[in-house]
Design a protein around this motif. Sequence first.
Motif, mmCIF file in Angstrom:
data_model
loop_
_atom_site.group_PDB
_atom_site.id
_atom_site.type_symbol
_atom_site.label_atom_id
_atom_site.label_comp_id
_atom_site.label_asym_id
_atom_site.label_seq_id
_atom_site.Cartn_x
_atom_site.Cartn_y
_atom_site.Cartn_z
ATOM 1 N N UNK A 1 0.888 -1.246 -0.421
ATOM 2 C CA UNK A 1 0.008 0.068 -0.023
ATOM 3 C C UNK A 1 0.708 0.883 -0.557
ATOM 4 N N UNK A 2 0.722 2.139 -0.074
ATOM 5 C CA UNK A 2 0.895 3.667 -0.003
ATOM 6 C C UNK A 2 0.376 3.884 1.003
ATOM 7 N N UNK A 3 0.855 4.752 1.474
ATOM 8 C CA UNK A 3 0.576 5.460 3.264
ATOM 9 C C UNK A 3 0.846 6.757 3.025
ATOM 10 N N UNK B 1 1.915 9.362 4.449
ATOM 11 C CA UNK B 1 3.424 10.280 5.074
ATOM 12 C C UNK B 1 4.527 9.389 4.724
ATOM 13 N N UNK B 2 5.931 10.372 3.943
ATOM 14 C CA UNK B 2 6.923 10.060 4.457
ATOM 15 C C UNK B 2 6.847 9.584 5.946
ATOM 16 N N UNK C 1 5.846 6.238 7.296
ATOM 17 C CA UNK C 1 6.395 5.243 6.972
ATOM 18 C C UNK C 1 8.123 5.350 7.980
ATOM 19 N N UNK C 2 8.517 6.551 7.779
ATOM 20 C CA UNK C 2 9.440 6.592 8.339
ATOM 21 C C UNK C 2 9.193 5.864 9.941
ATOM 22 N N UNK D 1 9.541 2.692 10.616
ATOM 23 C CA UNK D 1 10.537 2.107 10.719
ATOM 24 C C UNK D 1 11.472 1.939 11.857
ATOM 25 N N UNK E 1 21.362 0.229 11.126
ATOM 26 C CA UNK E 1 21.958 0.141 11.286
ATOM 27 C C UNK E 1 23.104 1.592 10.900
ATOM 28 N N UNK F 1 30.945 -0.122 8.029
ATOM 29 C CA UNK F 1 28.893 -0.561 7.997
ATOM 30 C C UNK F 1 29.123 -1.615 8.886
ATOM 31 N N UNK G 1 14.060 0.107 2.252
ATOM 32 C CA UNK G 1 14.785 -0.673 3.714
ATOM 33 C C UNK G 1 13.689 -1.628 3.555
ATOM 34 N N UNK H 1 19.812 -0.808 4.176
ATOM 35 C CA UNK H 1 19.363 0.152 3.947
ATOM 36 C C UNK H 1 19.660 0.874 2.433
ATOM 37 N N UNK I 1 24.473 2.623 -1.104
ATOM 38 C CA UNK I 1 24.313 2.249 0.486
ATOM 39 C C UNK I 1 23.834 3.099 1.530
ATOM 40 N N UNK J 1 22.464 5.546 3.549
ATOM 41 C CA UNK J 1 20.242 5.877 3.683
ATOM 42 C C UNK J 1 20.215 7.167 4.084
ATOM 43 N N UNK K 1 16.824 8.755 4.104
ATOM 44 C CA UNK K 1 15.716 9.273 3.521
ATOM 45 C C UNK K 1 14.807 10.148 3.780
ATOM 46 N N UNK K 2 15.301 11.430 4.646
ATOM 47 C CA UNK K 2 14.463 12.095 5.078
ATOM 48 C C UNK K 2 15.119 12.825 3.326
ATOM 49 N N UNK K 3 15.839 12.998 2.793
ATOM 50 C CA UNK K 3 16.324 13.647 1.556
ATOM 51 C C UNK K 3 15.253 12.968 0.401
ATOM 52 N N UNK K 4 15.412 12.143 0.118
ATOM 53 C CA UNK K 4 14.336 10.976 -0.686
ATOM 54 C C UNK K 4 13.119 11.434 -0.835
ATOM 55 N N UNK K 5 13.100 11.241 -2.341
ATOM 56 C CA UNK K 5 11.386 11.967 -2.773
ATOM 57 C C UNK K 5 9.976 11.119 -2.261
ATOM 58 N N UNK L 1 9.950 6.872 -0.207
ATOM 59 C CA UNK L 1 10.669 5.910 0.478
ATOM 60 C C UNK L 1 10.238 4.774 0.432
ATOM 61 N N UNK L 2 10.004 3.081 0.725
ATOM 62 C CA UNK L 2 9.859 2.569 0.381
ATOM 63 C C UNK L 2 9.971 1.288 1.511
ATOM 64 N N UNK L 3 9.145 0.596 2.743
ATOM 65 C CA UNK L 3 9.510 -0.393 3.191
ATOM 66 C C UNK L 3 9.486 -1.687 2.395
ATOM 67 N N UNK M 1 4.679 2.075 0.579
ATOM 68 C CA UNK M 1 5.354 3.173 0.740
ATOM 69 C C UNK M 1 4.852 4.499 0.431
ATOM 70 N N UNK M 2 5.622 5.144 0.262
ATOM 71 C CA UNK M 2 5.531 6.798 0.356
ATOM 72 C C UNK M 2 5.759 7.810 0.232
ATOM 73 N N UNK M 3 5.345 9.306 -0.245
ATOM 74 C CA UNK M 3 6.559 10.082 -0.668
ATOM 75 C C UNK M 3 5.982 10.545 -2.226
#
Lengths: 451, 120
Positions: A287-289, A291-292, A295-296, A299, A307, A314, B32, B38, B51, B53, B55-59, B61-63, B90-92
Amino acid sequence: MSQINPKSLLENKAFLLEQAQKAADTPITPAKEAALLSAIESLGQDVALLNERALTRVTGLDEGLKARAVIAAFAMAYGPELKAELYRSSNIGEFAKNIMKERGVWDLHGVDRAINRFVTMWRSDVPLTARDGQELDLASIASLEVRDGPMKDKLLKNVGPGDWTPVSVDPHAKWAAFEGESFGVLRLDNGEWAPWFQNDWNKDQFTFQELSSASLRAIRERLSDESGFRGLGKQIDRILAKRSPMAEGSQSSVLARMQKLDLNEVSSTDALHPIDIMGLPAQARVSRLPSKDSLLGLLDRLVQPAVGEERGTLQLYQWSEREIRVGDEFADILHAGQPIIKNGAHLTFTAPNQTKRTYQGGLVELSNRKFRLWTFHPVERQGSFPAKNYFDLDALDTASLQGLRQAVFAMTPEGAKDAVMGMARKFDGYGVSFSRLVHQIDAVLVERQAS
Amino acid sequence: MSLELPHSLLLLRAWLEPRRALLAANARVAFATLEGERFTLDPSHPELVHRDWDAEGADVVVLTNHQTFADLLSGDFDPRRPRSEHLFMWAGDESAWQSLEKATRESKSAFEAQLGHLRR
């Protein structure tokens, strides 16, 4: 109105008590409990739309959550007294225990009627709305008596404030009444069936639309198979079909809300395991959530390898739900985000290459049983939180390590003040874990002394 | 930094590299996985799939998880009929997704077809 059938009341009470017992016997995390309560609050009166069928179609709910959903729906659906009782309790599990005491809530005014109605609704094959009409005692409906011959009393209908008009009744149709003739069903001369109730000297006619769905279903169940009541069942079915959320689309709106609720519940859980995510319904998993951030946020809550940067390379680390938070003024021991032990240890530790600069940080036990220190990264972020840097215990200066050892040793089986507490810690798992941390700290201290 | 990318990431990188010019600058997708990986698809980055990561700067985000990602590339993941082992949240920015879809349109791959289904 006649009295509630004592047998059905006992059976329905038994059902709710069983759910309450299940809720009390099946603990869930405080975070899940709070999330469920919050979701129920947001659903408000709509919680009463839930029924057994809708709930069993929601995936990802464990027995504890299901039992709590029954109890909370019951509390929310029936009046301010039970709702207030629910909110006076610290959680739904405690509320369930109060119910089991059979004191307090059972004695509240009108609760017997509420129990009967709720359980009937809960077991109906489609979700019914609560208080969607005038409530009648369902057991009394079951005892409706069929009468032959014309009704002799005058039948009136209220068409406006204080304005009553005579109603024509089919003189050849059968009719039904409670014992004592306080309420019943009859057929009008236009062929339609209608309910009536006794109003002083007259009987007043009203419409089935004014009755609650549960009452309508009970009337249909009692009379539709009786000879002479042809068309009554279909007339009631038409009303119920319009009310049912199933009529709005291929899927129950209640079910859709519950699936959303389930997702919310999961996303607001402190410690989320991947298996929880994979247990979501397909439309939530793919699905599409909105807002970012959402989703974050999800996570952030996942218990999974994370990480972390460590000295320019790393690496992946796995952490358990257990966490020791060590700050400037505190050392908290947490499990699944909930504090289990707090003490007032004053600990300051210094990050590598920094001089006497304090960070808020802590310790995590990795899946390989090794403890690692972490600190919040001053700049980088992971999701909506600062990123964490991970270090070996060796990154702590000796004084900090000794302070940490002292604080943690006090929580080990060996550090218990009496033998009983020591035994308890040995078996609860945490104490053994803390012992491992003490041994690892000791190993670092011994190595430093040797070098 | 030299990192070992999973096999599917190498595939993605090899497949998208020739189409890099077609990707809009705002098509940065941060992935992610439940397994802890990531990685970011970034048209402006020398490695395209790398690699770091952010996420804040990405257009977007996918889990997801390894299985779904591999099945997405092979055409075994149908977003309209996901199997129980599939995960793709996903979102964005939708336009970033559209850019990826557009850049791969000529490829006639299963991947492109599923991108469209995911957007809807």
